[in-house]
Design a protein around this motif. Structure first.
Motif, PDB file in Angstrom:
ATOM      1  N   PHE A  45       0.840  -1.197   0.000  1.00 41.43           N
ATOM      2  CA  PHE A  45       0.000   0.000   0.000  1.00 41.43           C
ATOM      3  C   PHE A  45       0.875   1.246   0.000  1.00 41.43           C
ATOM      4  O   PHE A  45       1.812   1.352   0.782  1.00 41.43           O
ATOM      5  N   GLU A  46       0.529   2.181  -0.852  1.00 38.77           N
ATOM      6  CA  GLU A  46       1.286   3.435  -0.933  1.00 38.77           C
ATOM      7  C   GLU A  46       1.116   4.247   0.349  1.00 38.77           C
ATOM      8  O   GLU A  46       2.066   4.765   0.906  1.00 38.77           O
ATOM      9  N   ASP A  47      -0.115   4.359   0.820  1.00 38.66           N
ATOM     10  CA  ASP A  47      -0.430   5.152   2.001  1.00 38.66           C
ATOM     11  C   ASP A  47      -1.629   4.491   2.676  1.00 38.66           C
ATOM     12  O   ASP A  47      -2.683   4.360   2.065  1.00 38.66           O
ATOM     13  N   TYR A  48      -1.461   4.063   3.911  1.00 40.15           N
ATOM     14  CA  TYR A  48      -2.557   3.363   4.576  1.00 40.15           C
ATOM     15  C   TYR A  48      -2.671   3.762   6.039  1.00 40.15           C
ATOM     16  O   TYR A  48      -1.720   4.222   6.661  1.00 40.15           O
ATOM     17  N   LEU A  49      -3.880   3.563   6.556  1.00 44.76           N
ATOM     18  CA  LEU A  49      -4.166   3.651   7.982  1.00 44.76           C
ATOM     19  C   LEU A  49      -4.969   2.425   8.356  1.00 44.76           C
ATOM     20  O   LEU A  49      -5.742   1.910   7.540  1.00 44.76           O
ATOM     21  N   ILE A  50      -4.799   1.972   9.579  1.00 44.77           N
ATOM     22  CA  ILE A  50      -5.578   0.851  10.092  1.00 44.77           C
ATOM     23  C   ILE A  50      -6.561   1.412  11.109  1.00 44.77           C
ATOM     24  O   ILE A  50      -6.165   2.134  12.022  1.00 44.77           O
ATOM     25  N   LEU A  51      -7.824   1.079  10.936  1.00 42.88           N
ATOM     26  CA  LEU A  51      -8.866   1.522  11.864  1.00 42.88           C
ATOM     27  C   LEU A  51      -9.341   0.300  12.633  1.00 42.88           C
ATOM     28  O   LEU A  51      -9.710  -0.710  12.039  1.00 42.88           O
ATOM     29  N   SER A  52      -9.335   0.395  13.957  1.00 44.71           N
ATOM     30  CA  SER A  52      -9.669  -0.743  14.791  1.00 44.71           C
ATOM     31  C   SER A  52     -10.402  -0.274  16.051  1.00 44.71           C
ATOM     32  O   SER A  52     -10.331   0.887  16.423  1.00 44.71           O
ATOM     33  N   SER A  53     -11.069  -1.208  16.680  1.00 45.81           N
ATOM     34  CA  SER A  53     -11.726  -0.891  17.947  1.00 45.81           C
ATOM     35  C   SER A  53     -10.787  -1.121  19.127  1.00 45.81           C
ATOM     36  O   SER A  53     -11.093  -0.752  20.250  1.00 45.81           O
ATOM     37  N   LYS A  54      -9.635  -1.740  18.860  1.00 43.78           N
ATOM     38  CA  LYS A  54      -8.650  -1.963  19.917  1.00 43.78           C
ATOM     39  C   LYS A  54      -7.268  -1.589  19.410  1.00 43.78           C
ATOM     40  O   LYS A  54      -7.004  -1.575  18.197  1.00 43.78           O
ATOM     41  N   ASP A  55      -6.389  -1.280  20.331  1.00 47.45           N
ATOM     42  CA  ASP A  55      -5.041  -0.880  19.985  1.00 47.45           C
ATOM     43  C   ASP A  55      -4.276  -2.067  19.415  1.00 47.45           C
ATOM     44  O   ASP A  55      -4.352  -3.178  19.928  1.00 47.45           O
ATOM     45  N   ARG A  74     -17.572  13.186  11.677  1.00 45.37           N
ATOM     46  CA  ARG A  74     -16.446  13.298  12.612  1.00 45.37           C
ATOM     47  C   ARG A  74     -15.432  12.183  12.354  1.00 45.37           C
ATOM     48  O   ARG A  74     -14.223  12.398  12.401  1.00 45.37           O
ATOM     49  N   LEU A  75     -15.943  10.992  12.095  1.00 41.74           N
ATOM     50  CA  LEU A  75     -15.074   9.857  11.804  1.00 41.74           C
ATOM     51  C   LEU A  75     -14.257  10.118  10.539  1.00 41.74           C
ATOM     52  O   LEU A  75     -13.034   9.931  10.524  1.00 41.74           O
ATOM     53  N   ILE A  76     -14.908  10.567   9.492  1.00 43.57           N
ATOM     54  CA  ILE A  76     -14.221  10.844   8.228  1.00 43.57           C
ATOM     55  C   ILE A  76     -13.216  11.976   8.415  1.00 43.57           C
ATOM     56  O   ILE A  76     -12.100  11.923   7.892  1.00 43.57           O
ATOM     57  N   GLN A  77     -13.592  12.966   9.181  1.00 42.85           N
ATOM     58  CA  GLN A  77     -12.678  14.062   9.479  1.00 42.85           C
ATOM     59  C   GLN A  77     -11.436  13.541  10.218  1.00 42.85           C
ATOM     60  O   GLN A  77     -10.306  13.910   9.898  1.00 42.85           O
ATOM     61  N   THR A  78     -11.625  12.677  11.194  1.00 43.45           N
ATOM     62  CA  THR A  78     -10.518  12.084  11.949  1.00 43.45           C
ATOM     63  C   THR A  78      -9.607  11.276  11.034  1.00 43.45           C
ATOM     64  O   THR A  78      -8.377  11.374  11.118  1.00 43.45           O
ATOM     65  N   ILE A  79     -10.205  10.499  10.150  1.00 47.14           N
ATOM     66  CA  ILE A  79      -9.420   9.695   9.205  1.00 47.14           C
ATOM     67  C   ILE A  79      -8.593  10.603   8.299  1.00 47.14           C
ATOM     68  O   ILE A  79      -7.390  10.396   8.118  1.00 47.14           O
ATOM     69  N   ASN A  80      -9.220  11.620   7.731  1.00 47.77           N
ATOM     70  CA  ASN A  80      -8.505  12.529   6.836  1.00 47.77           C
ATOM     71  C   ASN A  80      -7.391  13.273   7.545  1.00 47.77           C
ATOM     72  O   ASN A  80      -6.295  13.457   6.999  1.00 47.77           O
ATOM     73  N   ILE A  81      -7.628  13.697   8.767  1.00 44.69           N
ATOM     74  CA  ILE A  81      -6.591  14.383   9.544  1.00 44.69           C
ATOM     75  C   ILE A  81      -5.413  13.452   9.801  1.00 44.69           C
ATOM     76  O   ILE A  81      -4.249  13.851   9.698  1.00 44.69           O
ATOM     77  N   ASN A  82      -5.702  12.199  10.106  1.00 45.24           N
ATOM     78  CA  ASN A  82      -4.620  11.238  10.342  1.00 45.24           C
ATOM     79  C   ASN A  82      -3.822  10.955   9.073  1.00 45.24           C
ATOM     80  O   ASN A  82      -2.604  10.788   9.128  1.00 45.24           O
ATOM     81  N   PHE A  83      -4.477  10.904   7.917  1.00 50.63           N
ATOM     82  CA  PHE A  83      -3.746  10.767   6.653  1.00 50.63           C
ATOM     83  C   PHE A  83      -2.844  11.982   6.431  1.00 50.63           C
ATOM     84  O   PHE A  83      -1.694  11.845   6.024  1.00 50.63           O
TER      85      PHE A  83
END
Length: 186
Positions: A45-55, A74-83
């Motif tokens: 993956f060129e650029d990825y984030l993992i979203l999980s309910s646990k660490d 809010r979730l989408i905003q959080t994801i975009n900010i993390n990217f």
């Protein structure tokens, strides 16, 4: 296909919700469970984030959803900010030989040790590395903005101090080397 991928780990309901609006997202989504996560090749993956309910401490780039329920925007905003944060951090790191130079925090890092640098030291390292071999006059002009006719020992003093710091923290006496033209970093 987007260059960004959100990997949703063991969170089927969230995957289903995001699948319904995926045409409005600026990232791809991928649903994985325990079995297929272990075989997933993250480096493809060129650029990825993992979203999980646990660490998932064994993985970098992981977002943990703890404050539930959460509004979808809010979730989408959080994801975009993390990217964005991830890309900003990636662009601020420069490989200098065996070291990693973090331009934002002005630290040079090797394994578990780091050295705080001044702004001029950071600028000097980047300039020397990007130009291979540089003269004192080039450093005076480009890093300090001094006239090449000016007689000063500013460059030599900064080189001396940086060499001393590199030697003390990393035991590296060869970080900046003298050449017939001036200085180089290996």
């Amino acid at each position: 296909m987007n260059s960004k991928t959100l990997i949703i780990y063991k969170y089927q309901i969230l995957y289903e919700i995001l699948s319904e609006i995926k045409e409005y997202l600026n990232f791809d989504i991928l649903d994985v469970n325990q079995n297929n996560f272990e075989t997933l090749e993250l480096d493809k993956f060129e650029d990825y984030l993992i979203l999980s309910s646990k660490d998932l401490p064994e993985f970098k780039n992981c977002i943990v959803l703890e404050d539930l329920p959460i509004k979808i925007y809010r979730l989408i905003q959080t994801i975009n900010i993390n990217f964005l944060k991830k890309n900003f951090a990636k662009k601020s790191e420069v490989k200098i030989g065996k070291y990693k130079l973090d331009i934002n925090s002005r630290k040079i890092i090797f394994e578990d040790r780091y050295l705080n640098l001044t702004e001029k030291e950071t600028d000097m390292i980047i300039f020397i590395k990007s130009n291979n071999k540089v003269s004192i006059k080039e450093l005076q002009s480009s890093v300090w903005g001094y006239s090449s006719n000016l007689e000063t020992h500013t460059v030599e003093t900064h080189i001396y101090r940086l060499r001393k710091k590199m030697s003390e923290v990393f035991e590296d006496d060869n970080f900046i080397q003298n050449t017939e033209k001036g200085y180089k970093i290996i």
